[in-house]
Scaffold this motif. Structure first.
Motif, short mmCIF file in Angstrom:
data_model
loop_
_atom_site.label_atom_id
_atom_site.label_comp_id
_atom_site.label_asym_id
_atom_site.label_seq_id
_atom_site.Cartn_x
_atom_site.Cartn_y
_atom_site.Cartn_z
N ALA A 82 -1.53 13.60 0.11
CA ALA A 82 -1.00 12.40 0.11
C ALA A 82 -1.32 11.58 1.13
CB ALA A 82 0.42 12.51 -0.27
N PHE A 83 -0.97 11.94 2.62
CA PHE A 83 -1.19 11.06 3.77
C PHE A 83 -2.84 10.57 4.02
CE2 PHE A 83 3.21 12.49 5.85
CZ PHE A 83 3.71 11.91 4.67
N LEU A 125 -5.04 10.43 2.03
CA LEU A 125 -5.51 9.53 0.77
C LEU A 125 -4.94 8.19 0.89
CD1 LEU A 125 -7.36 10.11 -1.42
CD2 LEU A 125 -5.33 10.81 -2.89
N THR A 126 -3.65 8.17 1.32
CA THR A 126 -3.15 6.83 1.55
C THR A 126 -3.76 5.90 2.53
OG1 THR A 126 -0.98 7.81 0.98
CG2 THR A 126 -1.10 5.51 1.99
N PHE A 167 -7.19 4.68 0.83
CA PHE A 167 -7.30 3.88 -0.24
C PHE A 167 -7.02 2.45 0.87
CE2 PHE A 167 -3.10 5.20 -1.35
CZ PHE A 167 -2.27 4.07 -1.55
N ILE A 168 -5.80 2.58 1.62
CA ILE A 168 -5.60 1.39 2.23
C ILE A 168 -6.76 0.43 2.96
CG2 ILE A 168 -4.05 0.32 4.00
CD1 ILE A 168 -1.69 1.89 2.66
N TYR A 209 -9.31 -0.80 0.68
CA TYR A 209 -8.77 -2.24 0.37
C TYR A 209 -9.06 -3.00 1.33
CZ TYR A 209 -5.42 -5.54 -1.05
OH TYR A 209 -4.43 -6.95 -1.07
N LEU A 210 -8.68 -2.77 2.56
CA LEU A 210 -8.65 -3.71 3.66
C LEU A 210 -10.24 -4.22 3.84
CD1 LEU A 210 -6.11 -2.55 6.27
CD2 LEU A 210 -6.02 -4.61 4.78
N TYR A 225 -12.19 -4.41 1.46
CA TYR A 225 -12.59 -5.48 0.52
C TYR A 225 -12.16 -6.72 0.90
CZ TYR A 225 -11.91 -7.82 -3.88
OH TYR A 225 -11.78 -8.67 -4.82
N VAL A 226 -10.71 -6.78 1.26
CA VAL A 226 -10.24 -8.21 1.87
C VAL A 226 -10.95 -8.55 2.89
CG1 VAL A 226 -8.13 -9.10 3.10
CG2 VAL A 226 -7.86 -7.32 1.10
N LEU A 227 -11.41 -7.91 3.88
CA LEU A 227 -12.20 -8.29 5.11
C LEU A 227 -13.70 -8.92 4.92
CD1 LEU A 227 -11.13 -5.81 7.97
CD2 LEU A 227 -10.33 -8.25 7.49
N GLN A 240 -12.47 -1.40 -7.07
CA GLN A 240 -11.25 -1.27 -6.66
C GLN A 240 -10.20 -0.90 -7.65
OE1 GLN A 240 -9.49 -1.59 -3.36
NE2 GLN A 240 -11.40 -2.05 -2.36
N THR A 269 -8.74 3.04 -8.09
CA THR A 269 -7.18 2.89 -8.35
C THR A 269 -7.02 4.06 -9.27
OG1 THR A 269 -6.88 0.79 -7.40
CG2 THR A 269 -5.02 1.70 -8.63
N ILE A 309 -7.80 7.68 -8.27
CA ILE A 309 -6.87 8.19 -7.15
C ILE A 309 -5.53 8.76 -7.99
CG2 ILE A 309 -5.46 7.74 -5.15
CD1 ILE A 309 -7.78 5.95 -4.23
N ILE A 335 -5.84 -7.49 -7.75
CA ILE A 335 -6.18 -6.25 -6.98
C ILE A 335 -5.21 -5.62 -6.13
CG2 ILE A 335 -8.10 -5.41 -5.30
CD1 ILE A 335 -10.29 -7.06 -6.69
N LEU A 359 -0.38 2.60 -5.99
CA LEU A 359 -0.74 3.98 -5.43
C LEU A 359 0.20 4.29 -4.33
CD1 LEU A 359 -4.64 4.04 -5.06
CD2 LEU A 359 -3.13 5.08 -6.70
N LEU A 381 1.84 8.04 -4.78
CA LEU A 381 1.72 8.98 -3.68
C LEU A 381 3.01 9.35 -2.94
CD1 LEU A 381 -1.15 8.75 -4.81
CD2 LEU A 381 -2.07 9.05 -2.21
N LEU A 382 3.68 8.11 -2.41
CA LEU A 382 4.58 8.27 -1.48
C LEU A 382 6.19 8.11 -1.89
CD1 LEU A 382 2.78 6.59 1.65
CD2 LEU A 382 2.91 8.99 1.18
N PHE A 389 -4.99 -14.73 4.35
CA PHE A 389 -5.33 -14.14 3.27
C PHE A 389 -5.27 -12.68 3.63
CE2 PHE A 389 -8.80 -11.86 0.88
CZ PHE A 389 -8.13 -12.01 -0.24
#
Lengths: 116, 543
Positions: free
Chosen positions: A38-39, A41-42, A45-46, A49-50, A52-54, A81, A85, A88, B95, B102, B106-107, B259
């Protein structure tokens, strides 16, 4: 219905045996199987995602590149994304069902069996 | 301002013709859900019924209810509207809202289900000194829920007035009062069981309504997404830029950082929203909690994919002026699209679809405000009243009575605040709720579950630190003052440049939790941590 027979602090097996369980190799395996999956993988995916944002923020030209008809990279990235999701969630659930649930169940049965 | 007022009146006149149909559909929903509430209320006797719906819902049922709790008017009308106006940048919201699940899966969901009973405070206070930590958890639960509730109430007043063609101030206040009363009835009578059923019914209606419009939009564009996007880009008058990031957030270096801040708050906020967390207690096991999050991810993900069709469909089929003049933020784009796709303003098909989508929007608002009221009254009764004021010495009957009364008071407070908040910036309030949840709640939840050394002081510092910093930063941000779109446009006391505080307050919440722990002399209770860890991972002794 009040099924509150085990308030915190007076667990079925008493605090002492919770510590024994916590230090047991079986529980160590369960904790490792959970955390090592879990750790990271977290974090993954973060980060994904970041990224993608950047990219949306600072790489507008790249994101605007057309891929198919009017579909551009930004759009494909966004849909990706969604798909990642779903993927995962499915992957974790499979891991939990095969690697975590049986171990957790065994410890729980032993603990609750001890008490009765 | 005057052109928009004029067109609101025009839209209002148009809406006037469909008013009987909208009111009929909406009344049907209210009567049906109130009947369910009364039925659920008859079965609601103890605390486990009132707070957790008897813990007998299946993973699928709870997944539906979670979706009903989460898909607010902000996501249904707001995202469709944001896409219709800002194109691709509107899509970015959905999104963040989805990926956030998740973190919950997961947590948080399973350990919380295994180790808590009724509230978020149960888990946070598990290993700590009960009274201070419960007070903190209760305070942050109520603050987050009230901000979220205010956003929904403010949105409801404006939206419902527009759809029903009500323009008088008294009429708008009456709508807020009406929404508030129905919400109080749902929660105080039906408790969690009633609220859950209302949310399930609403989720089904919302998905069905969205599916129908999506199908009709795609049909019009021969099921060719590229064609739909092309038509939207052309009609928007912005060309290819409409399909690229940057229209809304790309303007300046500050708006880009804003953003990022919003993105972080969205992805980390969901797993700290109390009204979402208490839903995990309504299923019997951690496996069922996992299943419910999986269903929720499937349903919510599908729904957000459909909002793309809704948003770009509105951009492709409606004039940009029609969308923005009806509502500046685009909140009425989805209902207007329904009218257009049904055959236009003067057709029967258009009238029926507009009425259906409007009724679905009402249902959406009601189900979400009920969930929020339940979360705050549960926390008030269970954390603050029973465990802090009465020191755990209340009977079950007293606790349920306290929770019902808390519902009435919190509901009444929400009505009064909602009536005043009608003019406030809805998006700012929602983003604030997410930022507070991510800054105050999530760090404490994660430290409590996974960090052996975490202490009472750490918990208090991270909850209060995250809470105070996010609220203060918003207070001195452009959301409140200094801009034309601020809550108080006439004055300027802002010094914080970002609209969303997450970028600062979330790391601060984590940092303070760590710092408070390191500097406290208190020895962490190793026995309690063993108990929490074993219970949270194995489900031993779960309620």
């Amino acid at each position: 219905m009040y099924t509150d027979s085990t308030p915190p602090g007076e667990g079925t097996s008493g605090t002492e045996s919770y510590r024994e369980v916590q230090e047991s190799p079986e529980f160590g395996e369960l904790r490792h199987a959970y955390r090592s999956f879990a750790f990271p993988l977290t974090v993954a995916f973060i980060t994904w995602y970041l990224l993608y944002v950047l990219l949306s923020n600072y790489a507008g030209g790249f994101m605007g590149t057309k891929v198919l008809g009017n579909l551009n990279i930004a759009f494909v990235f966004g849909i990706a994304q969604f798909l990642s999701t779903f993927l995962i969630a499915w992957w974790y659930s499979r891991h939990a069902a095969t690697k975590l649930d049986p171990r957790a169940e065994a410890i729980k049965t032993r603990l609750e069996g001890d008490a009765s | 301002m005057s052109p928009s007022i004029q067109s609101i009146q025009l839209a209002a006149e148009g809406a006037g013709e469909h008013r009987p149909l909208i009111i009929t559909l909406f009344s049907l929903f209210v009567v049906a859900t109130l009947a369910i509430t009364v039925w659920a209320g008859r079965q609601t006797k103890g605390t486990e019924d009132f707070y957790a719906g008897g813990r007998q819902f299946s993973g699928f049922q709870n997944g539906l209810a979670i979706s009903g709790d989460y898909m607010s008017a902000a996501s249904f009308l707001g995202i469709a509207g944001a896409i219709a106006i800002a194109g691709y940048d509107g899509f970015l919201y959905s999104i963040g809202f989805l990926v956030a699940w998740l973190v919950a899966l997961l947590l948080v969901a399973e350990p919380l289900r295994n180790s808590g009973r009724f509230t978020m405070g149960d888990v946070l206070a598990y290993r700590m000194r009960q009274r201070p930590v419960r007070t903190a958890a209760g305070t942050s639960t109520i603050v987050v829920s009230i901000f979220y509730l205010l956003a929904q109430m403010a949105g409801a007043g404006a939206l419902v007035s527009l759809l029903l063609g009500i323009t008088s101030e008294t009429g708008k206040i009456l709508i807020v009062v009406l929404v508030g009363i129905v919400m109080i009835l749902y929660v105080s009578i039906g408790g969690m069981k009633g609220t859950t059923w209302v949310q399930m019914v609403k989720a089904v209606l919302l998905i069905a309504g969205t599916l129908l419009i999506t199908f009709l939009v795609l049909w019009k564009f021969h099921f060719n997404v590229s064609e739909l996007l092309g038509a939207a880009a052309e009609k928007s008058g912005k060309g290819a830029a409409f399909l690229e990031p940057g229209l809304k957030y790309g303007a300046t270096a500050t708006s880009k950082i804003d953003f990022i801040s919003l993105g972080i708050a969205l992805v980390l906020g969901t797993a700290g929203l109390p009204h979402i967390l208490i839903r995990f207690y309504t299923v019997p096991t951690a496996q069922a909690a996992r299943k419910s999050v999986n269903w929720a991810i499937g349903i919510i993900g599908t729904f957000y994919l459909m909002t793309i069709a809704l948003g770009f469909g509105a951009a492709a089929l409606l004039d940009p002026d029609t969308i923005t003049t009806s509502n500046k933020a685009g909140n009425t784009a989805a209902p207007l699209l329904a009218q257009e796709i049904g055959g236009g303003a003067d057709s029967t098909g258009g009238a029926i679809l507009l009425a259906t989508i409007s009724a679905v929007a009402f249902a959406t608002i009601l189900a979400v405000v009920a969930g929020l009221t339940l979360a705050s009254s549960s926390s008030f009764a269970h954390d603050l009243y029973v465990n802090v004021i009465r020191k755990g010495q209340a009977t079950e009957k007293e606790e349920v009575r306290a929770a019902r009364w808390a519902t009435v008071f919190i509901g009444a407070a929400a009505i009064v605040l909602g009536a005043f908040a009608r003019g406030l910036n809805v998006a700012g309030l929602v983003a604030l709720a997410f930022a507070v949840a991510a800054s105050a709640n999530l760090p404490t939840i994660l430290y409590s579950l996974f960090w052996k050394r975490f202490t009472t002081r750490g918990a208090l510092w991270s909850i209060y630190g995250g809470l105070v910093s996010s609220v203060v930063l918003v207070l001195f941000s452009p959301v409140v003052s200094g801009k034309e779109t601020s809550m108080f446009p006439g004055v300027d006391f802002h010094w914080f440049p970002l609209e969303n505080p997450g970028l600062i307050s979330i790391p601060l919440g984590f940092l303070l939790g760590w710092l408070g722990t390191v500097v406290s002399k208190e020895e962490p209770d190793a026995g309690k941590y063993a108990e929490l860890e074993v219970r949270s991972l194995t489900g031993t002794g779960a309620h």
